[in-house]
Scaffold this active site. Structure first.
Site, PDB file in Angstrom:
ATOM      1  N   ASP A  87       0.811  -1.214   0.000  1.00  0.00           N
ATOM      2  CA  ASP A  87       0.000   0.000   0.000  1.00  0.00           C
ATOM      3  C   ASP A  87       0.843   1.262   0.000  1.00  0.00           C
ATOM      4  O   ASP A  87       2.058   1.218  -0.041  1.00  0.00           O
ATOM      5  CB  ASP A  87      -1.098  -0.013   1.061  1.00  0.00           C
ATOM      6  CG  ASP A  87      -0.588  -0.329   2.431  1.00  0.00           C
ATOM      7  OD1 ASP A  87       0.441   0.223   2.801  1.00  0.00           O
ATOM      8  OD2 ASP A  87      -1.246  -1.131   3.118  1.00  0.00           O
ATOM      9  N   LYS A 122      -5.000   2.619  -0.426  1.00  0.00           N
ATOM     10  CA  LYS A 122      -5.171   3.184   0.903  1.00  0.00           C
ATOM     11  C   LYS A 122      -4.903   4.679   0.877  1.00  0.00           C
ATOM     12  O   LYS A 122      -4.220   5.200   1.740  1.00  0.00           O
ATOM     13  CB  LYS A 122      -4.259   2.517   1.957  1.00  0.00           C
ATOM     14  CG  LYS A 122      -4.692   1.155   2.403  1.00  0.00           C
ATOM     15  CD  LYS A 122      -5.556   1.263   3.640  1.00  0.00           C
ATOM     16  CE  LYS A 122      -6.483   0.106   3.757  1.00  0.00           C
ATOM     17  NZ  LYS A 122      -5.975  -1.052   4.350  1.00  0.00           N
ATOM     18  N   MET A 171      -2.943   9.156  11.820  1.00  0.00           N
ATOM     19  CA  MET A 171      -3.969   9.648  10.893  1.00  0.00           C
ATOM     20  C   MET A 171      -4.665  10.895  11.440  1.00  0.00           C
ATOM     21  O   MET A 171      -5.869  11.064  11.295  1.00  0.00           O
ATOM     22  CB  MET A 171      -5.029   8.552  10.634  1.00  0.00           C
ATOM     23  CG  MET A 171      -4.429   7.306  10.013  1.00  0.00           C
ATOM     24  SD  MET A 171      -5.559   5.909   9.968  1.00  0.00           S
ATOM     25  CE  MET A 171      -5.391   5.255  11.607  1.00  0.00           C
TER      26      MET A 171
HETATM   27  N1  SAH Z   1       0.426   0.230  10.425  1.00  0.00           N
HETATM   28  C1  SAH Z   1       1.015   1.548  10.416  1.00  0.00           C
HETATM   29  C2  SAH Z   1      -0.034   2.632  10.598  1.00  0.00           C
HETATM   30  C3  SAH Z   1      -1.036   2.697   9.501  1.00  0.00           C
HETATM   31  S1  SAH Z   1      -2.163   4.023   9.720  1.00  0.00           S
HETATM   32  C4  SAH Z   1       2.090   1.644  11.485  1.00  0.00           C
HETATM   33  O1  SAH Z   1       2.213   0.747  12.318  1.00  0.00           O
HETATM   34  O2  SAH Z   1       2.828   2.610  11.476  1.00  0.00           O
HETATM   35  C5  SAH Z   1      -1.419   5.279   8.740  1.00  0.00           C
HETATM   36  C6  SAH Z   1      -0.861   6.379   9.615  1.00  0.00           C
HETATM   37  O3  SAH Z   1       0.379   6.009  10.153  1.00  0.00           O
HETATM   38  C7  SAH Z   1      -0.566   7.674   8.878  1.00  0.00           C
HETATM   39  O4  SAH Z   1      -1.728   8.432   8.698  1.00  0.00           O
HETATM   40  C8  SAH Z   1       0.390   8.335   9.845  1.00  0.00           C
HETATM   41  O5  SAH Z   1      -0.304   8.891  10.919  1.00  0.00           O
HETATM   42  C9  SAH Z   1       1.159   7.156  10.381  1.00  0.00           C
HETATM   43  N2  SAH Z   1       2.450   6.972   9.693  1.00  0.00           N
HETATM   44  C10 SAH Z   1       2.861   5.900   9.011  1.00  0.00           C
HETATM   45  N3  SAH Z   1       4.123   6.064   8.563  1.00  0.00           N
HETATM   46  C11 SAH Z   1       4.521   7.273   8.979  1.00  0.00           C
HETATM   47  C12 SAH Z   1       5.715   8.041   8.843  1.00  0.00           C
HETATM   48  N4  SAH Z   1       6.773   7.564   8.174  1.00  0.00           N
HETATM   49  N5  SAH Z   1       5.776   9.256   9.402  1.00  0.00           N
HETATM   50  C13 SAH Z   1       4.720   9.755  10.079  1.00  0.00           C
HETATM   51  N6  SAH Z   1       3.563   9.084  10.236  1.00  0.00           N
HETATM   52  C14 SAH Z   1       3.454   7.861   9.707  1.00  0.00           C
END
Ligand code: SAH
Length: 474
Positions: free
Chosen positions: A251, A273, A387
């Site tokens: 994704d 996504k 998010m």
């Molecule tokens: N499974 C993922 C989260 C998915 S929800 C995890 O464990 O990180 C998606 C959200 O994750 C985004 O909207 C943001 O808030 C956060 N996110 C994911 N990667 C990020 C990054 N490199 N920097 C900042 N926020 C991040």
């Protein structure tokens, strides 16, 4: 890529080396090892070269170089150490469209020699494109230490049995799986330890067993966390699975550097996504995974961060279980850990935070439902909001309304752990205002709590974006 790495068959091909010193002798060794038919032109030649000429392994012309000497050759190496002369040799070769290498002069070269790790038939070539031959050699030394000495034996065994395996296991994907298993299993251990005959008879019986099983193998799904962006933060298992997968369903959050690690002939399926519109809706993804695996594919479902943290990993597994498809879950570094580490904000701290809450802050129908604001507003804890970009003003206002001091530190981290990382550090009261005109790019994470202040002392990572910003404001 400034140069195309290729392996050239020069067996029996006429190649010219101009120069008779140490450097020429080194290049000579390489060309002879590859079976070239070498001529050396030099007024004087080192004893090693003369000796080889006397042994009939090359032709030595003891004379000064003239343009016509390049005539009829398919490869030219200039190793005279004299700049003007090297330039003439390069020009003469180019005029005749012969690939030419001028030692230590990348600007005169049409090809360059890489550093070589030779476990023939396995050969690994390393090049820095002429930027730093010393760096290439250092890398070579590392690789030398890492590649088993017996790898050549293993490769020769595989070559001998290749046709037989192809006949016994005609289906290409099943055959590839067979070789992947075999080249990492006991056959490989035996061959690498020099026990070639035992390795061969074991391989023989494994081919027969694989032929009997063919067509019965089931696919599987690995739900793999790709971490927050920096490819170095992948787990070893994630890396191995990515490189073995037949299909990778990924994704938006998976970084291009990580996608670059996927096997080149694996299928890649983008599952989307994007906020509010999915490229493939979730039930479609669940069904797709089940379908691919039931066709026998090894499927990697690659997700940003950790698959079990706001990743809907649980739903995908339920479908797999319903279809009795084998699966595994590989944790990844979640955005909270990655962003915290790379922004210098510890999520817990003896003096400031004894607990840490991860919450989803996306707006549903324009508002934030289901969040326990009283709980989130409490002191001595850290709240991490995934998010939360769109809902940020609302989140800050609600926390203040439920008793959090407006001065409570809060930070927004954009694209954490990547070269695009930026951190806006403020308070509940000031953070929403700071976003205006800040050209924030998703994904972003919000960290709220006293720990944010520690960044002043602990920040260590400076991304490219932050460096650019600092130089812009100078
Ligand atoms: N499974 C993922 C989260 C998915 S929800 C995890 O464990 O990180 C998606 C959200 O994750 C985004 O909207 C943001 O808030 C956060 N996110 C994911 N990667 C990020 C990054 N490199 N920097 C900042 N926020 C991040």
């Amino acid at each position: 890529m400034d140069y195309l790495p290729i392996f050239l068959n020069i067996r029996g091909t006429p190649c010219l080396i101009v120069g008779g010193g140490e450097v020429a002798a080194r290049k000579l060794g390489l060309l002879l090892a590859a079976g070239a038919q070498v001529t050396v032109v030099a007024p004087e030649a080192a004893a090693a070269i003369v000796g080889q000429a006397e042994a009939g392994r090359l032709r030595l012309q003891q004379k000064t170089f003239e343009e016509e000497d390049t005539e009829g050759f398919r490869l030219v190496v200039a190793a005279t150490g004299i700049r003007k002369l090297n330039e003439r040799i390069a020009a003469a070769a180019r005029r005749r469209a012969i690939p030419v290498n001028v030692v230590d002069c990348p600007e005169l070269c049409s090809f360059i020699f890489p550093s070589v790790v030779d476990r023939s038939p396995v050969v690994i070539a390393v090049s820095t494109g002429g930027a730093s031959p010393v760096l290439a050699r250092l890398l070579r030394t590392r690789i030398e230490g890492w590649i088993p000495a017996g790898l050549g034996t293993l490769a020769r065994l595989a070559a001998r049995m290749r046709a037989q395996a192809k006949q016994a296991i005609p289906e290409p994907r099943a055959r590839r799986h067979f070789w992947e298993r075999t080249l990492e299993g006991p056959v490989s251990d035996l061959a690498l330890n020099g026990r070639a005959e035992e390795a061969e008879s074991l391989l023989q019986s494994e081919i027969e067993a694989a032929a009997r099983e063919a067509g019965q193998r089931r696919g599987s799904v690995s739900l793999v966390g790709a971490g927050p962006g920096d490819p170095d933060l992948l787990t070893l298992r994630a890396l191995r699975l990515i490189q073995e997968a037949d299909v990778v369903v990924y994704d938006r959050l998976v970084s291009p550097e990580i996608l670059g690690l996927i096997r080149r002939d694996a299928r890649r399926i983008y599952a989307g996504k994007e906020r509010s519109h999915h490229a493939i809706p979730q039930p479609g993804i669940n069904a797709l995974l089940a379908q691919l695996a039931s066709e026998g594919d090894r499927v990697v479902r690659l997700k940003g961060g950790d698959p079990f943290i706001f990743g809907r990993g649980g739903e995908e597994i339920e479908t797999l279980m319903a279809h009795a498809i084998p699966f595994q879950v590989v944790p990844g570094i979640t955005a909270a850990s990655g962003c915290a580490a790379y922004s210098g904000i510890p999520l817990t701290h003896r003096d400031y935070a004894h607990a840490c809450l991860f919450v989803a802050g996306h707006l549903q129908d324009g508002s934030l439902k289901d969040l326990d604001w009283d709980q989130l507003a409490r002191p001595n804890q850290t709240v991490v909001v995934y998010m939360g970009l769109q809902g940020l003003p609302h989140i800050c206002a609600e926390l203040i309304r439920h008793g959090a001091p407006p001065s409570r530190p809060a930070a927004l981290i954009q694209q954490g752990t990547t070269p695009e990382q930026r951190v806006l550090s403020a308070t509940l009261e000031t953070l929403p205002g700071r976003l205006e005109g800040a050209r924030i790019k998703a994904p972003t994470l919000i960290i709220i709590g006293e720990v944010v202040k520690l960044r002043e002392q602990l920040s260590w990572y400076r991304s490219r974006a932050e460096r650019d910003e600092a130089s812009e404001s100078c």
